[in-house]
Design a protein around this motif. Structure first.
Motif, short mmCIF file in Angstrom:
data_model
loop_
_atom_site.label_atom_id
_atom_site.label_comp_id
_atom_site.label_asym_id
_atom_site.label_seq_id
_atom_site.Cartn_x
_atom_site.Cartn_y
_atom_site.Cartn_z
N THR A 89 0.73 -1.15 -0.13
CA THR A 89 0.04 -0.08 0.22
C THR A 89 1.07 1.15 0.04
O THR A 89 0.51 2.26 -0.62
CB THR A 89 -0.84 -0.01 1.18
N GLY A 92 -0.43 4.97 -0.27
CA GLY A 92 -1.68 4.93 -0.64
C GLY A 92 -2.06 5.48 -2.14
O GLY A 92 -3.15 5.34 -2.36
N THR A 95 -3.29 2.88 -4.70
CA THR A 95 -4.52 2.33 -4.31
C THR A 95 -5.60 3.42 -4.47
O THR A 95 -6.50 2.73 -5.13
CB THR A 95 -4.55 2.31 -2.46
N THR A 118 -1.91 5.49 6.33
CA THR A 118 -2.96 5.50 5.12
C THR A 118 -4.18 5.04 5.62
O THR A 118 -5.26 5.61 5.04
CB THR A 118 -2.44 4.35 4.19
N PHE A 122 -7.25 7.38 4.05
CA PHE A 122 -8.11 7.10 3.38
C PHE A 122 -9.41 7.53 3.86
O PHE A 122 -10.35 7.98 3.17
CB PHE A 122 -8.40 5.50 3.18
N HIS A 132 -8.33 -3.37 3.66
CA HIS A 132 -6.95 -2.68 3.86
C HIS A 132 -6.34 -3.45 4.92
O HIS A 132 -6.86 -3.28 6.15
CB HIS A 132 -7.07 -1.38 4.26
#
Ligand code: SAH
Length: 213
Positions: A89, A92, A95, A118, A122, A132
């Motif tokens: 990740t 991020g 992602t 992250t 997010f 995640h």
């Protein structure tokens, strides 16, 4: 730190750079035009967010170069119905780009500090991966397999067998393979026991680390 018209202008410029370097996927370019990379940078380097370079993030890792993110995303060829697994990740950013292409993104990170950062980011930005996970992505995610698409964002000396096993038939795995430098490699699963393998250019990634937490 906020999103502003200045950022939008910088992103438009970045997208032109990516096109000039050979990225063609309209889907990828249009998502990257929207994702605010400045939120994924280390705070001290925010001013460089729309340069086409990799930069350090926490835990001695890096946020991938936008060109690399675009290149891997283009090879991965994600459609909105695809179940996608990302290993690494990191910041991020990749992602977030994947989430612009499919809502079904699973992502794994083995550095706790990055995982926690992250997780917060997010939530703040409204990105919602299906899962995640903090853990070792070398093993993939057997409980959620098979995946239509798997992307590895760290360099591996060879392709982890569990990832090939967790690929759906017809599915695609994009992974940089090599020690000091990596060859971007794409596997397409053509049957239960056969894979096509294609190679695309040299890149440099931080290493995919196995069995360490
Ligand atoms: N896509 C990310 C790339 C980050 S660098 C970005 O653009 O920010 C690669 C990441 O892979 C690092 O965060 C590193 O900690 C992670 N990584 C390395 N080995 C891993 C493993 N076995 N499982 C999960 N993540 C791993």
């Amino acid at each position: 730190m906020k999103e502003s018209t200045k950022h939008q202008g910088l992103r438009r410029h970045l997208i032109e750079t990516l096109k000039a370097k050979g990225i063609q996927s309209e889907a990828v370019l249009s998502v990257m035009l929207d994702v605010p990379r400045h939120f994924f940078m280390d705070p001290s380097l925010v001013g460089y967010a729309y340069e086409d370079n990799a930069y350090p993030i926490s835990a001695d890792q890096t946020i991938s170069q936008p060109y690399t993110v675009a290149f891997q995303s283009e090879l991965l060829d994600v459609s909105s119905a695809n179940k996608v697994l990302e290993i690494g990740t990191g910041s991020g950013y990749q992602t977030a780009v994947l989430l612009g292409l499919s809502p079904q993104v699973y992502t794994i990170e083995r550095q706790q500090v990055l995982f926690k950062q992250t997780q917060r980011l997010f939530l703040q930005l409204g990105y919602r991966p299906k899962k995640h996970i903090f853990g070792d992505g070398y093993k993939g995610l057997p409980d959620a397999a098979p995946f239509d698409r798997i992307i590895v964002t760290a360099g591996a000396p060879e392709v982890p067998k569990p990832l090939l096993n967790q690929l759906a038939i017809g599915g695609k795995l994009v992974i940089p393979i090599g020690e000091k430098e990596q060859i971007m490699t794409r596997f397409i699963r053509t049957s239960k026991s056969s894979f096509d393998k294609e190679e695309f250019g040299l890149f440099r990634f931080v290493p995919l680390l196995e069995n360490k937490n």
